[in-house]
Design an enzyme around this catalytic site. Structure first.
Site, mmCIF file in Angstrom:
data_model
loop_
_atom_site.group_PDB
_atom_site.id
_atom_site.type_symbol
_atom_site.label_atom_id
_atom_site.label_comp_id
_atom_site.label_asym_id
_atom_site.label_seq_id
_atom_site.Cartn_x
_atom_site.Cartn_y
_atom_site.Cartn_z
ATOM 1 N N ASP B 6 5.932 35.893 7.753
ATOM 2 C CA ASP B 6 6.732 34.672 7.683
ATOM 3 C C ASP B 6 5.768 33.502 7.789
ATOM 4 O O ASP B 6 5.218 33.246 8.868
ATOM 5 C CB ASP B 6 7.747 34.657 8.830
ATOM 6 C CG ASP B 6 8.420 33.299 8.989
ATOM 7 O OD1 ASP B 6 9.046 33.076 10.042
ATOM 8 O OD2 ASP B 6 8.333 32.467 8.066
ATOM 9 N N GLU B 145 13.419 33.159 2.407
ATOM 10 C CA GLU B 145 13.584 33.234 3.853
ATOM 11 C C GLU B 145 14.983 33.596 4.321
ATOM 12 O O GLU B 145 15.146 34.489 5.151
ATOM 13 C CB GLU B 145 13.120 31.920 4.501
ATOM 14 C CG GLU B 145 11.611 31.880 4.638
ATOM 15 C CD GLU B 145 11.074 30.484 4.797
ATOM 16 O OE1 GLU B 145 11.844 29.590 5.179
ATOM 17 O OE2 GLU B 145 9.872 30.291 4.536
ATOM 18 N N ASP B 168 19.552 28.475 7.756
ATOM 19 C CA ASP B 168 18.144 28.535 8.173
ATOM 20 C C ASP B 168 17.566 27.128 8.241
ATOM 21 O O ASP B 168 17.199 26.556 7.214
ATOM 22 C CB ASP B 168 17.390 29.410 7.157
ATOM 23 C CG ASP B 168 15.911 29.538 7.490
ATOM 24 O OD1 ASP B 168 15.216 30.263 6.757
ATOM 25 O OD2 ASP B 168 15.456 28.928 8.480
#
Lengths: 614, 568
Positions: B6, B145, B168
């Site tokens: 990430d 993501e 998110d």
């Protein structure tokens, strides 16, 4: 179309309307290959699944072949694909479903442990254009408080939704608040569109503006606006209201744009039409205000162009030609509303004439000389220069004015006149070329009609209106003789429109059957489909006559009645009464919807007659 | 070995799938999150992570953070003697994560799945891929993501899930995705987002509230603007986090022995952040509209990203959806855990046998075309979509175009990505020119087909049936892609930069933290820090791990007491 047969082959299951089965088949197929290695196969699979889900949603509670075999009915063979391709939909015979299954499928059962959030929408924009005001539907009394559940009472305690899966916090639908807000919505509608339908071109008085501002204050303070679903609906309602009541809505346009953030969507391809309209109007108003200030660079050009023709027939001195060109360009591209502020004569003085392909070049200097002479004479005798106060006019852009002026002429050019008529009838979907290719007979008939109109010396507007009526009639006749595919499509559209209207208000939906009109929100949503359908029908039409069935009556086979009664959860007699309009509007509506669904569920051979005649 | 990474705006993390689950890999300091910060130390060595981040307020000209915001552009920053662009900085972070993973797993790491915001455009994605290559990783796949978070959530319980919404809100970007899960198939229905909205913007809101109040005399005007900006930002970050728990929090910076402080209340913060909260609505609405799902049918709202911890954001979400959001996944870890799942899928791990993931293309792709304007001319520069946004990928769509003028010899197809009606507001991806046979206007039909695959590669196929001509363009890069040798050269340069040996990083981190604390405190506490620092340095001088480790522990404890827990 052979695609339909392939859907089930691709998914690898028998035809079904069970969503879980379709998804399971899709999942199995997807796992059996590598998507990256074979993208084409993925696309086919995904399209097939989406199509299957769409079909499944339209035909609830169809049993599979196995069950029908149990019931002792012989399953129909897959109909072989014939030349038309329309019969390639493989229908399993629809055994009459259990009433309980129907309600279980159609009814909204909340999942266990959840409480659904109920949010009544604002009243739909109830005005209809070009129609006499429809008497308020009696009985339901739901005209001002539509919406799912109509504000059911719920415990006014917020459930703790924190950790437990499946529980949702309740947004308490305060019935009193909703009723109060609905009154404000009603008031706003009355102020902005006081006459049902006829667009009001008068401006609001000062006191009316104050009232409007007050109602808007109340509405925008509504706590329900924080919920995204309600906000969306309210935004759409306001957009439609404001867009269709220009110029009366001018005073609130700025505030609406700011509240709903429509400016952020500027220039996006998915911006809704109404929002774009309101945003354009607001921009025009802002520009109008700015350009009238002395320090604005285009101020001089503006004042020049809005000077009326009577105040002098020459270009004013000291006005930069480049400025005028720029102003014209800016207004034409970005603020078309304002173009009608300009005096056409002034504009013609400044505008460079385009290349016109006609002759008459020799006349121009003489014509010009004449104008000049007259101008000189007029200037010699003209009085004081005065500019009348300019208000931002009604939203007839110059294109609209040109269009209106155009139509007042007589018919004079078959190609463009017929093209215009086709455009009117089908919303732009049908052109002369289409007719030439696919239905020359109809084209020839239109041509004959045009010649007659020309010989009579008809005005263009009359020709257009008559042709439009004729085309619609032909389309209806064509639909009455249409093959199954087309007839089903037309009924499907009708079904969707009814359902969408019912969602707005059951009362309205019932009124629809009596010849009322759909609420604009619904009408615009289906406009494209409707136009495409008319286009299709016209292309298929063979101009045959054929009277409508007398009295609008038609026969319905008993089995279908039973099916429809089950779908609508009504008894047979109630259904008959509802279909004959001897019942509440809501019931009439439900009955019609149920009948449509039942008719569409029939196999092509059996359903064709009914679909045509309904 | 393939890992999942990430690469966030504020923090990054790396994870692995093994033994039937995904887990995060700790870095040299023992933390699961590594700040996305790169700095140059006093001796010219490269610092990555916490050490770099701590140096930011003391040496802002030698530190870079939040460079994800300019990835895909050609902006560079000068740190010390060298200029870096966002790709190189990201590559340094990725390389550090790579070595952490190798140390933890005991085997070399060659491939990675890297996450990008769903709303990243083509250029930003290609740049992220290049950053991975510069770090010596084969980028097996780029994953969005919110999709990764959905993967992590979906695999917690392999149930059927009605459509749920992933919200998110990270350090610099905001993404919304609506995802459905059934039968082990995880299907993204729609994605939307805002590339310029994140926790950093909320920090700026606090600065705007506090700045006028802390310095009525205007003394801070003499400070170096870069230093001042960093000090304010760091203070705002602290204040914002404190406001998550209290009704008001202190905001204070220390500069040249003077302390400038004030209190900021939660309601002031909320009022100042109001326009930011309003921007949260739009992507949610768009994704709901595009997927044709009603708010009422959503089963959950999943929160991902550190910024969703803010109470004002939570309140806004609750009011938006009429329900409480779901805390099922760890907001900071979910994306990396999901990336690890995708890495496991790529490696065809047996535990993930029945899992499949399908995503959508978040942007509309099309070409520019001209439309008659009703006055006899043409309006050029209008966008003609070919692949609508939120179409499931891989996908292939075709559209037909006609020539504008008589005897036209050539047709230009300019490929754009975006939603604006005029192409000048969209992102240009490439151009394709096609010769056409001379014919009257409108007589020549050109067929244009777009094919978009799961790795985000766009292929354009143009066919002219009249002449039988076919042309093909693969959108690799608008500018020339760097050749393999160039990439290798740049990678060598980065690898050759001086770094601390791995086991020293913990010490370095503590030292930089102490240096920062020394600068930010005054008076008595500063003296104590100075003393503690001297003691620790003495311990380091012995070069004996048995002395160093306990000394470091003790010093860390001491620093924790003085400035509160170090936050990540």
């Amino acid at each position: 179309m052979s695609r339909h047969r392939d859907i089930w082959a691709v998914l690898g299951i028998a035809r079904t309307s069970n969503v879980a089965d379709i998804r399971g088949a899709y999942a199995r197929q997807l796992r059996s290959f590598d998507v990256d290695a074979d993208p084409q196969r993925f696309m086919t699979l995904r399209d097939a699944r989406d199509a299957a889900l769409r079909i499944a949603r339209q035909q609830p509670a169809l049993e599979t072949d196995a069950l029908s075999a149990d019931q002792g009915e012989t399953p129909t063979e897959d109909v072989p694909q014939d030349a038309e391709g329309a019969e390639s939909l493989a229908f399993a015979p629809p055994p009459l479903p259990d009433a309980a299954q129907i309600t279980a499928h159609l009814g909204e059962q909340p999942r266990e442990g959840t409480v659904s959030v109920v949010v009544p929408p604002p009243p739909e924009a109830d005005y209809r254009r070009d129609a006499a005001p429809v008497a308020a539907p009696a009985g339901d009394g739901a005209a001002t408080l539509p919406g799912p559940g109509g504000g059911a009472h719920l415990e006014p305690a917020i459930l703790d939704g924190g950790d437990q899966r499946g529980t949702i916090a309740v947004a308490v639908p305060d019935v009193a608040l909703a009723a109060q807000m609905d009154q404000h919505y009603d008031a706003v509608r009355r102020l902005l569109a006081p006459h049902y339908g006829a667009p009001d071109e008068r401006y609001l008085g000062a006191d009316e503006e104050v009232l409007l501002a007050g109602h808007l204050d109340a509405l925008l303070a509504d706590p329900r606006l924080e919920q995204i679903a309600f906000r969306e609906r309210a935004g759409a309602w306001f957009a439609e209201m404001a867009a269709n009541s220009v110029p009366r809505s001018d005073s609130i346009v700025e505030r609406l744009v700011a509240t709903f953030g429509w400016a952020a969507d500027r220039g996006r391809i998915d911006q809704p039409r109404d929002v774009a309209r309101v945003l354009a109007r607001r921009d025009s108003l802002v520009f109008f205000r700015l350009v009238q200030e002395k320090k604005h660079p285009l101020n001089a050009a503006w004042r020049e162009l809005v000077k009326p023709a009577s105040a002098g027939s020459r270009r004013s001195f000291g006005v930069n030609r480049g400025d005028v060109q720029r102003l014209l360009k800016v207004v034409r591209e970005n603020f078309p509303d304002l173009e009608s502020c300009f005096d056409w004569y002034r504009v013609s003085l400044w505008e460079t004439p385009g290349r016109v392909g006609r002759g008459g070049g020799a006349w121009r200097p003489a014509y010009f000389g004449l104008i000049l002479l007259l101008g000189v004479l007029r200037a010699a005798f003209s009085g004081s220069d005065h500019s009348p106060p300019v208000t931002v006019p009604t939203p007839m852009s110059s294109a609209a004015i040109t269009a209106v002026m155009e139509r007042q002429r007589k018919v004079n050019d078959p190609v463009s006149d017929i093209a215009m008529a086709l455009r009117d009838a089908t919303g732009g979907m049908l052109t002369n070329d289409d007719l030439r290719k696919d239905n020359p007979k109809l084209g020839a008939e239109l041509m004959t009609a045009w010649r007659e109109a020309h010989d009579r010396g008809d005005a263009l507007t009359d020709f257009l209106a008559r042709t439009r009526r004729d085309l619609i009639r032909r389309a209806n006749v064509s639909l009455r003789h249409a093959p199954w595919q087309l007839a089903a499509e037309s009924r499907q559209l009708e079904l969707d429109q009814f359902e969408a209207t019912r969602q707005q208000s059951p009362a309205l939906c019932g009124a629809l059957m009596d010849g009322g009109r759909m609420p604009p929100i619904v009408a615009t949503r289906f406009a494209d489909r409707e136009n495409a359908l008319i286009r299709h029908a016209l292309l298929e039409s063979d101009g045959a006559g054929g009277a409508a069935p007398a009295g609008g009556k038609f026969n319905v086979p008993g089995a279908v009645m039973k099916d429809a009664a089950a779908r609508a959860a009504l008894s047979h007699d109630d259904l008959v009464a509802a279909l004959n309009r001897r019942s509440t509007p809501a019931r009439t509506c439900d009955a019609r919807i149920a009948l449509l669904q039942a008719a569409l569920a029939l196999p092509p051979k059996d359903g064709l007659k009914l679909l045509r005649e309904m | 070995m393939i890992v999942g990474i990430d690469l966030g705006t504020t923090n990054s993390a790396v994870g692995i799938w093994r033994d039937g689950r995904s887990e995060l890999i700790p870095n040299a300091l023992g933390d699961l999150l590594t700040p996305s910060a790169v700095g140059i130390g006093d001796k010219g060595e490269v610092l990555v992570g916490m050490a770099a981040r701590d140096r930011q307020s003391t040496h802002p000209q030698l530190t870079a953070t939040a460079f994800k915001r300019w990835i895909g552009t050609r902006e560079t920053v000068r740190l010390g003697k060298k200029s870096f662009d966002a790709e190189e900085l990201s590559a340094l972070v990725l390389a550090s994560l790579k070595s952490d993973a190798e140390a933890f797993l005991g085997e070399p790491v060659t491939g990675a799945v890297i996450t990008v915001p769903a709303y990243f455009n083509d250029r930003q994605r290609k740049a992220t891929r290049r950053a991975g290559e510069l770090a010596g990783l084969t980028v097996e796949r780029l994953v969005n993501e919110p999709t990764a978070a959905a993967l992590a959530y979906g695999l917690q319980t392999r149930d059927e899930h009605e459509p749920f919404l992933v919200f998110d809100l990270g350090g610099g970007t905001f993404d919304v995705s609506i995802v459905e899960m059934f039968d082990g198939i995880i299907e993204v229905r729609a994605s939307a987002g805002d590339n310029r909205l994140g926790g950093e913007d909320f920090n700026e809101a606090i600065v705007e509230v506090a700045r006028p109040r802390i310095d009525p005399a205007g003394k801070l005007g003499k400070a170096d603007p870069m230093v001042l900006r960093e000090l304010l930002r760091a203070a705002a970050e602290r204040c914002r986090r404190a406001l998550s728990e209290a009704e008001s929090a202190p905001f204070s910076i220390t500069w040249k022995d003077g302390e400038y402080a004030t209190e900021v209340s939660a309601s002031e913060f909320e009022a100042q952040a109001e326009p930011l909260l309003a921007r949260l609505r739009d992507p949610v609405l768009r994704s709901l509209r595009d997927s044709d799902i009603k708010v009422e049918t959503l089963s959950e709202v999943i929160l991902v990203g550190g910024a969703t911890r803010m109470p004002i954001v939570r309140r806004t979400i609750t009011r938006m959806f009429g329900r409480f959001p779901n805390n099922a996944v760890h907001p900071d870890h979910a994306v990396a855990l999901g990336a690890a799942v995708q890495a496991g899928l790529k490696a065809k791990d047996a535990d993930l046998d029945e899992i499949r993931l399908t995503d959508v293309c978040p942007f509309t792709l099309g070409v520019d075309h001209a439309v008659p304007d009703g006055r006899g001319g043409f309006r050029t520069g209008l966008f003609s979509p070919i692949i609508e946004r939120n179409t499931p990928i891989p996908t292939s769509r075709v559209n037909y175009y006609y020539t504008l003028q008589d005897n036209q010899r050539q047709v230009n197809f300019n490929v754009y990505q975006g939603e604006a009606r005029e192409v000048k507001s969209n992102v240009k991806l490439g151009t394709l020119n096609v010769p056409v046979p001379p014919k009257p206007a409108g007589d020549v039909v050109i067929e244009c087909r777009f094919s978009y695959d799961t790795s985000g590669l766009l292929e354009v196929d143009v066919k002219v049936p009249a002449s039988g001509l076919e042309r093909n363009l693969v959108i690799l890069d608008e500018e020339e892609a760097p050749s393999a040798e160039e990439v290798a050269a740049r990678r060598a340069v980065l690898a050759g930069m001086k770094r601390h040996p791995r086991d020293e990083s913990a010490n370095v981190a503590v030292l930089t933290r102490a240096a920062r604390c020394y600068e930010s405190f005054t008076g008595e506490r500063r003296d104590w820090i100075g003393q503690g620092l001297a003691q620790f340095e003495a311990a380091l001088a012995t070069q004996d791990p048995r002395v160093i480790e306990p000394a470091r522990e003790q010093f860390t404890q001491f620093l924790n007491e003085i400035e509160g827990e170090r936050y990540l």
